[in-house]
Design a protein around this motif. Sequence first.
Motif, PDB file in Angstrom:
ATOM      1  N   HIS A 211     -75.582  69.379  94.036  1.00 47.21           N
ATOM      2  CA  HIS A 211     -75.049  70.729  94.194  1.00 47.21           C
ATOM      3  C   HIS A 211     -73.938  70.711  95.233  1.00 47.21           C
ATOM      4  O   HIS A 211     -74.033  70.013  96.225  1.00 47.21           O
ATOM      5  CB  HIS A 211     -76.143  71.701  94.636  1.00 47.21           C
ATOM      6  CG  HIS A 211     -75.620  73.068  94.957  1.00 47.21           C
ATOM      7  ND1 HIS A 211     -75.278  73.974  93.989  1.00 47.21           N
ATOM      8  CD2 HIS A 211     -75.364  73.651  96.141  1.00 47.21           C
ATOM      9  CE1 HIS A 211     -74.825  75.082  94.583  1.00 47.21           C
ATOM     10  NE2 HIS A 211     -74.876  74.906  95.886  1.00 47.21           N
TER      11      HIS A 211
ATOM     12  N   ILE B  60     -82.777  81.235  95.944  1.00 47.51           N
ATOM     13  CA  ILE B  60     -83.065  81.534  97.348  1.00 47.51           C
ATOM     14  C   ILE B  60     -82.021  82.460  97.983  1.00 47.51           C
ATOM     15  O   ILE B  60     -82.389  83.405  98.684  1.00 47.51           O
ATOM     16  CB  ILE B  60     -83.275  80.234  98.155  1.00 47.51           C
ATOM     17  CG1 ILE B  60     -84.562  79.553  97.672  1.00 47.51           C
ATOM     18  CG2 ILE B  60     -83.320  80.504  99.652  1.00 47.51           C
ATOM     19  CD1 ILE B  60     -84.829  78.192  98.274  1.00 47.51           C
TER      20      ILE B  60
ATOM     21  N   ILE C 299     -76.389  69.822  98.248  1.00 47.36           N
ATOM     22  CA  ILE C 299     -77.758  69.338  98.096  1.00 47.36           C
ATOM     23  C   ILE C 299     -77.654  67.966  97.443  1.00 47.36           C
ATOM     24  O   ILE C 299     -76.923  67.790  96.475  1.00 47.36           O
ATOM     25  CB  ILE C 299     -78.618  70.260  97.214  1.00 47.36           C
ATOM     26  CG1 ILE C 299     -78.662  71.675  97.786  1.00 47.36           C
ATOM     27  CG2 ILE C 299     -80.031  69.690  97.066  1.00 47.36           C
ATOM     28  CD1 ILE C 299     -79.311  72.687  96.873  1.00 47.36           C
TER      29      ILE C 299
ATOM     30  N   PHE D 128     -80.024  68.653 102.675  1.00 44.75           N
ATOM     31  CA  PHE D 128     -79.440  69.971 102.474  1.00 44.75           C
ATOM     32  C   PHE D 128     -78.359  70.178 103.523  1.00 44.75           C
ATOM     33  O   PHE D 128     -78.580  69.918 104.699  1.00 44.75           O
ATOM     34  CB  PHE D 128     -80.482  71.086 102.671  1.00 44.75           C
ATOM     35  CG  PHE D 128     -81.596  71.094 101.672  1.00 44.75           C
ATOM     36  CD1 PHE D 128     -81.423  71.657 100.419  1.00 44.75           C
ATOM     37  CD2 PHE D 128     -82.830  70.547 101.994  1.00 44.75           C
ATOM     38  CE1 PHE D 128     -82.476  71.675  99.507  1.00 44.75           C
ATOM     39  CE2 PHE D 128     -83.870  70.567 101.089  1.00 44.75           C
ATOM     40  CZ  PHE D 128     -83.697  71.126  99.842  1.00 44.75           C
TER      41      PHE D 128
ATOM     42  N   CYS E 244     -83.344  76.384  94.239  1.00 40.91           N
ATOM     43  CA  CYS E 244     -82.461  76.713  95.364  1.00 40.91           C
ATOM     44  C   CYS E 244     -81.438  77.781  94.998  1.00 40.91           C
ATOM     45  O   CYS E 244     -81.012  78.549  95.863  1.00 40.91           O
ATOM     46  CB  CYS E 244     -81.759  75.456  95.871  1.00 40.91           C
ATOM     47  SG  CYS E 244     -82.883  74.314  96.707  1.00 40.91           S
TER      48      CYS E 244
ATOM     49  N   PHE F  51     -76.265  77.336 100.146  1.00 44.43           N
ATOM     50  CA  PHE F  51     -76.304  75.879 100.035  1.00 44.43           C
ATOM     51  C   PHE F  51     -74.882  75.357  99.847  1.00 44.43           C
ATOM     52  O   PHE F  51     -74.219  75.688  98.880  1.00 44.43           O
ATOM     53  CB  PHE F  51     -77.187  75.461  98.857  1.00 44.43           C
ATOM     54  CG  PHE F  51     -78.634  75.804  99.078  1.00 44.43           C
ATOM     55  CD1 PHE F  51     -79.481  74.902  99.719  1.00 44.43           C
ATOM     56  CD2 PHE F  51     -79.138  77.020  98.666  1.00 44.43           C
ATOM     57  CE1 PHE F  51     -80.806  75.225  99.940  1.00 44.43           C
ATOM     58  CE2 PHE F  51     -80.466  77.345  98.882  1.00 44.43           C
ATOM     59  CZ  PHE F  51     -81.302  76.445  99.525  1.00 44.43           C
TER      60      PHE F  51
ATOM     61  N   LEU G 135     -87.521  77.252 103.104  1.00 43.72           N
ATOM     62  CA  LEU G 135     -87.089  76.248 102.127  1.00 43.72           C
ATOM     63  C   LEU G 135     -88.245  75.375 101.646  1.00 43.72           C
ATOM     64  O   LEU G 135     -88.405  75.142 100.446  1.00 43.72           O
ATOM     65  CB  LEU G 135     -85.988  75.371 102.719  1.00 43.72           C
ATOM     66  CG  LEU G 135     -84.665  76.060 103.001  1.00 43.72           C
ATOM     67  CD1 LEU G 135     -83.683  75.090 103.626  1.00 43.72           C
ATOM     68  CD2 LEU G 135     -84.082  76.650 101.731  1.00 43.72           C
TER      69      LEU G 135
ATOM     70  N   THR H 271     -89.649  75.808  97.731  1.00 50.39           N
ATOM     71  CA  THR H 271     -89.379  74.662  96.856  1.00 50.39           C
ATOM     72  C   THR H 271     -90.665  73.941  96.468  1.00 50.39           C
ATOM     73  O   THR H 271     -90.831  73.556  95.304  1.00 50.39           O
ATOM     74  CB  THR H 271     -88.386  73.681  97.506  1.00 50.39           C
ATOM     75  OG1 THR H 271     -88.865  73.291  98.793  1.00 50.39           O
ATOM     76  CG2 THR H 271     -86.998  74.293  97.623  1.00 50.39           C
TER      77      THR H 271
ATOM     78  N   LEU I 167     -84.900  71.339  91.275  1.00 53.60           N
ATOM     79  CA  LEU I 167     -84.634  71.697  92.668  1.00 53.60           C
ATOM     80  C   LEU I 167     -83.404  72.611  92.765  1.00 53.60           C
ATOM     81  O   LEU I 167     -83.418  73.599  93.501  1.00 53.60           O
ATOM     82  CB  LEU I 167     -84.444  70.441  93.513  1.00 53.60           C
ATOM     83  CG  LEU I 167     -84.176  70.660  95.000  1.00 53.60           C
ATOM     84  CD1 LEU I 167     -85.362  71.346  95.669  1.00 53.60           C
ATOM     85  CD2 LEU I 167     -83.870  69.335  95.670  1.00 53.60           C
TER      86      LEU I 167
ATOM     87  N   ILE J 129     -76.594  73.425 104.690  1.00 57.84           N
ATOM     88  CA  ILE J 129     -76.731  74.849 104.426  1.00 57.84           C
ATOM     89  C   ILE J 129     -76.042  75.682 105.502  1.00 57.84           C
ATOM     90  O   ILE J 129     -75.814  75.228 106.610  1.00 57.84           O
ATOM     91  CB  ILE J 129     -78.211  75.281 104.327  1.00 57.84           C
ATOM     92  CG1 ILE J 129     -78.944  74.993 105.626  1.00 57.84           C
ATOM     93  CG2 ILE J 129     -78.907  74.618 103.169  1.00 57.84           C
ATOM     94  CD1 ILE J 129     -80.299  75.605 105.691  1.00 57.84           C
TER      95      ILE J 129
END
Length: 135
Positions: free
Chosen positions: A128, A30, A41, A50, A27, A38, A67, A71, A23, A52
């Motif tokens: 993340h 993106i 996460i 998320f 991401c 991001f 998204l 994903t 994941l 964001i």
Amino acid sequence: MYHLVFPLKYRKRVITEDVGKTLITICAEIPERYEIEFIEIGHESNHVHFLIQSVPKLSISKLVRILKSLTAREMFRLHPEIKLLLWGGNFWTSGFYANRVGLYAGKEVIQQYVQNQRKDKEEYKKIHSGQLKLF
């Protein structure tokens, strides 16, 4: 800035540590194509949080569509075993939770809320963390 929560289809518990790493990889690509950053996460086995940041011209519905579609497509491609668990070809449920950060709480409050989400003593895994950016 938005706080989004995407439950998996049928609330199946398919997000493992390996799937979580995938994941992040998905991401990470993106922001190269869209004005989406991001900030955080995290996940439990059956849903993903998320935090964001995006530009105002990108509506929340378009943001969610981007998204979810990117994903889901990549998850099924990179983890075909998930498709066996989630029959019907959908990774995410049709619904989602979305709230603007600052409407009811600031960034720190939302991050604390996300980190304190534990259902059935399952540990929230932050996978993340990023920085705010000026667009």
